[in-house]
Design a protein around this motif. Structure first.
Motif, mmCIF file in Angstrom:
data_model
loop_
_atom_site.group_PDB
_atom_site.id
_atom_site.type_symbol
_atom_site.label_atom_id
_atom_site.label_comp_id
_atom_site.label_asym_id
_atom_site.label_seq_id
_atom_site.Cartn_x
_atom_site.Cartn_y
_atom_site.Cartn_z
ATOM 1 N N ASP A 29 0.811 -1.216 0.000
ATOM 2 C CA ASP A 29 0.000 0.000 0.000
ATOM 3 C C ASP A 29 0.846 1.269 0.000
ATOM 4 O O ASP A 29 0.340 2.348 -0.305
ATOM 5 N N LEU A 30 2.128 1.156 0.326
ATOM 6 C CA LEU A 30 3.003 2.332 0.330
ATOM 7 C C LEU A 30 3.160 2.931 -1.073
ATOM 8 O O LEU A 30 3.496 4.094 -1.217
ATOM 9 N N LEU A 31 2.924 2.127 -2.095
ATOM 10 C CA LEU A 31 3.082 2.576 -3.478
ATOM 11 C C LEU A 31 1.841 3.273 -4.027
ATOM 12 O O LEU A 31 1.902 3.897 -5.079
ATOM 13 N N LYS A 32 0.728 3.162 -3.338
ATOM 14 C CA LYS A 32 -0.520 3.752 -3.833
ATOM 15 C C LYS A 32 -0.538 5.248 -3.550
ATOM 16 O O LYS A 32 -0.362 5.675 -2.425
ATOM 17 N N ARG A 48 -3.882 11.551 -1.103
ATOM 18 C CA ARG A 48 -3.803 11.852 -2.531
ATOM 19 C C ARG A 48 -2.452 12.547 -2.755
ATOM 20 O O ARG A 48 -2.333 13.765 -2.664
ATOM 21 N N LEU A 49 -1.441 11.740 -3.050
ATOM 22 C CA LEU A 49 -0.083 12.259 -3.204
ATOM 23 C C LEU A 49 0.208 12.639 -4.650
ATOM 24 O O LEU A 49 -0.418 12.123 -5.579
ATOM 25 N N LYS A 50 1.205 13.492 -4.821
ATOM 26 C CA LYS A 50 1.649 13.867 -6.162
ATOM 27 C C LYS A 50 2.287 12.657 -6.837
ATOM 28 O O LYS A 50 2.679 11.699 -6.185
ATOM 29 N N GLU A 51 2.417 12.736 -8.159
ATOM 30 C CA GLU A 51 3.029 11.634 -8.903
ATOM 31 C C GLU A 51 4.453 11.378 -8.439
ATOM 32 O O GLU A 51 5.137 12.260 -7.951
ATOM 33 N N ASN A 52 4.898 10.137 -8.644
ATOM 34 C CA ASN A 52 6.252 9.697 -8.305
ATOM 35 C C ASN A 52 6.603 9.878 -6.839
ATOM 36 O O ASN A 52 7.752 10.060 -6.485
ATOM 37 N N GLN A 53 5.611 9.848 -5.984
ATOM 38 C CA GLN A 53 5.864 9.935 -4.556
ATOM 39 C C GLN A 53 5.206 8.731 -3.903
ATOM 40 O O GLN A 53 4.039 8.440 -4.138
ATOM 41 N N SER A 54 5.968 8.006 -3.104
ATOM 42 C CA SER A 54 5.402 6.880 -2.377
ATOM 43 C C SER A 54 5.670 7.066 -0.890
ATOM 44 O O SER A 54 6.508 7.866 -0.491
ATOM 45 N N LEU A 55 4.930 6.339 -0.097
ATOM 46 C CA LEU A 55 5.054 6.441 1.351
ATOM 47 C C LEU A 55 6.192 5.560 1.856
ATOM 48 O O LEU A 55 6.575 4.587 1.209
ATOM 49 N N VAL A 56 6.696 5.903 3.041
ATOM 50 C CA VAL A 56 7.768 5.161 3.691
ATOM 51 C C VAL A 56 7.388 5.004 5.157
ATOM 52 O O VAL A 56 6.717 5.879 5.726
ATOM 53 N N ASP A 57 7.810 3.923 5.768
ATOM 54 C CA ASP A 57 7.559 3.713 7.190
ATOM 55 C C ASP A 57 8.047 4.918 7.990
ATOM 56 O O ASP A 57 9.159 5.398 7.805
ATOM 57 N N GLY A 58 7.187 5.445 8.844
ATOM 58 C CA GLY A 58 7.555 6.595 9.669
ATOM 59 C C GLY A 58 7.165 7.936 9.080
ATOM 60 O O GLY A 58 7.358 8.975 9.726
ATOM 61 N N ASP A 59 6.619 7.952 7.863
ATOM 62 C CA ASP A 59 6.198 9.216 7.268
ATOM 63 C C ASP A 59 5.105 9.868 8.109
ATOM 64 O O ASP A 59 4.188 9.203 8.587
ATOM 65 N N VAL A 60 5.216 11.184 8.274
ATOM 66 C CA VAL A 60 4.244 11.954 9.049
ATOM 67 C C VAL A 60 3.221 12.543 8.076
ATOM 68 O O VAL A 60 3.568 13.316 7.185
ATOM 69 N N VAL A 70 1.163 9.108 11.903
ATOM 70 C CA VAL A 70 2.368 8.513 11.327
ATOM 71 C C VAL A 70 2.036 7.194 10.640
ATOM 72 O O VAL A 70 1.219 6.412 11.139
ATOM 73 N N ILE A 71 2.702 6.921 9.512
ATOM 74 C CA ILE A 71 2.586 5.640 8.807
ATOM 75 C C ILE A 71 3.413 4.603 9.551
ATOM 76 O O ILE A 71 4.570 4.837 9.891
ATOM 77 N N SER A 72 2.822 3.446 9.785
ATOM 78 C CA SER A 72 3.538 2.324 10.381
ATOM 79 C C SER A 72 3.281 1.094 9.517
ATOM 80 O O SER A 72 2.131 0.710 9.297
ATOM 81 N N VAL A 73 4.339 0.500 9.010
ATOM 82 C CA VAL A 73 4.217 -0.623 8.077
ATOM 83 C C VAL A 73 4.139 -1.937 8.847
ATOM 84 O O VAL A 73 4.917 -2.176 9.770
ATOM 85 N N VAL A 136 9.651 -3.940 6.580
ATOM 86 C CA VAL A 136 10.534 -3.296 5.602
ATOM 87 C C VAL A 136 10.252 -1.803 5.596
ATOM 88 O O VAL A 136 9.141 -1.361 5.879
ATOM 89 N N LYS A 137 11.263 -1.027 5.301
ATOM 90 C CA LYS A 137 11.112 0.430 5.313
ATOM 91 C C LYS A 137 10.385 0.928 4.073
ATOM 92 O O LYS A 137 9.689 1.918 4.094
ATOM 93 N N GLN A 138 10.592 0.238 2.942
ATOM 94 C CA GLN A 138 9.968 0.646 1.686
ATOM 95 C C GLN A 138 9.270 -0.553 1.062
ATOM 96 O O GLN A 138 9.610 -1.696 1.342
#
Length: 148
Positions: A29-32, A48-60, A70-73, A136-138
């Motif tokens: 789901d981090l890639l959506k 709703r993120l801009k193009e070419n941006q994906s989420l990472v564990d710990g993102d605020v 905070v995102i927790s994977v 995993v972080k990503q």
């Protein structure tokens, strides 16, 4: 609430609000870029993120003086591959590349999502590995490719 940008990563923040809400996600789901999520406190968010941006564990996703989201994977079912020689690393890297399987590297180990066929291959090639639940972080990013 609609989230359109990532504020930063919790690991890089010096000052953190006293209250933290988490959005638990599968690594895929981090890639959506567009999705609906719910925090562990029941708050519904749209992302709703801009193009070419994906989420990472710990993102605020949100932060004010009192609260932070905070995102927790969640942990994935992985094969942690531990080749002992450059020969073993080359063999398994070649085999996984032929299958177009994404891999990640942490230190001296290679991480791939669990697949029973890969596990059988590792046994056949006598390459040390273990199956484990691991965060995993990503996300594992599949790269599209066609043989012509």
């Amino acid at each position: 609430m609609i989230i359109e940008r990532i504020i930063g990563n919790v690991a890089a923040l010096e000052k953190k609000p006293p209250h933290v809400e988490r959005v638990y996600m599968q690594s895929d789901d981090l890639l959506k870029r567009v999705q609906r999520v719910v925090t562990d406190h029941g708050k519904e968010l749209g992302i709703r993120l801009k193009e070419n941006q994906s989420l990472v564990d710990g993102d605020v996703l949100f932060m004010d003086e009192k609260n932070m989201i905070v995102i927790s994977v969640n942990a994935d079912d992985l094969l942690t591959i531990m080749p002992t020689t450059i020969q073993q690393m080359g063999e398994i890297a070649h085999q996984l590349g032929n299958r177009h399987l994404p891999a990640q590297f942490e230190g001296k180990v290679m991480l791939v999502q669990y697949d029973y066929l890969v596990e059988e291959l590792l046994q056949k090639l006598e390459i040390p590995y273990m199956r484990e639940k691991r965060k995993v972080k990503q996300a594992f990013r599949h790269i599209g490719h066609r043989h012509e």
